[in-house]
Motif scaffolding. Sequence first.
Motif: not given
Length: 301
Positions: A165-192
Amino acid sequence: MDERNNRSISITVDIEDWYHIPSVCGSDFSVYKNVDDFFERWGKRYDYLSEPTKKILDLLDEFNVTATFFVVADVAEHYPGLIESISERGHEIGCHGAHHSCKINPKTKEPLMTIKEFEDETLEAKQTLEKVSGKKVIGYRAPNAVVTGEMLDSLERIGFKYDSSVSVNSLYNKTDSSLRGVSSVPYHPAPCSLEPGGNRTFVEFPWSYYDIGAKIPTSGGPMLRFLGSQVILKGLKQSLNRGHTIFYFHPIDISNEKFPDVGRGRPFYWAVKGDIVEKRIRHVLKNLEHIDKIPLKDLVR
């Protein structure tokens, strides 16, 4: 995650109809409070989904692609046989929520349901899709891509193995996170959290973007309609250089029919669709024929 995630792509399809969008159902500015309210009050034709879904299934066969279909669970009730037809063609079934309603308000980030309400509703949706498809459902995509770290924890608790679901972009952010450490590569999220760093098997499969100084969302969906296939393709290819990535669309994107004139706040949402979008999907798939296409379930343990 599977080692094959390097320079591969998952083709994903969101199964929802025209009334599932926020301007019609399930948001604080929609015409109908929710899908149940829509069906109680709507007395006309509603199914604009079945015909283009059949076209998408034939298109995927043509390109020899096994895809992941994220399905709104109420489709099982209102479109008998549709989910079964997708499953019988060998595609993965994932969950796109019970009624395509958001857990939080995408603008204010205020909760629209409790954790328990979300988990109960989503588990029921998961079980419905499993019963109808005859397949285990382990993947989730948040309605309208509105997602939080707390939601990922809930998904893991009720038996899901991944989210996309996570979409990193400069137009909008539909999450409750800054997504600073996220790119387009799969990853294991930290708790909560939606940030990387989790010591868990649960995987987030974020969407592609095209970095030109600003990050343009290029996984598909509405952006395929608004930006065209060339920009989408550039973003997908750039994201493939980082690792595994996501391309997605909706069957109703390729519908040539005019949808009912219902909805508030998005007058140009369906201005571009039909044959032109089908040609764009074909163009993307043709240009990525040499890239491995893997359903998301095959990339998780």
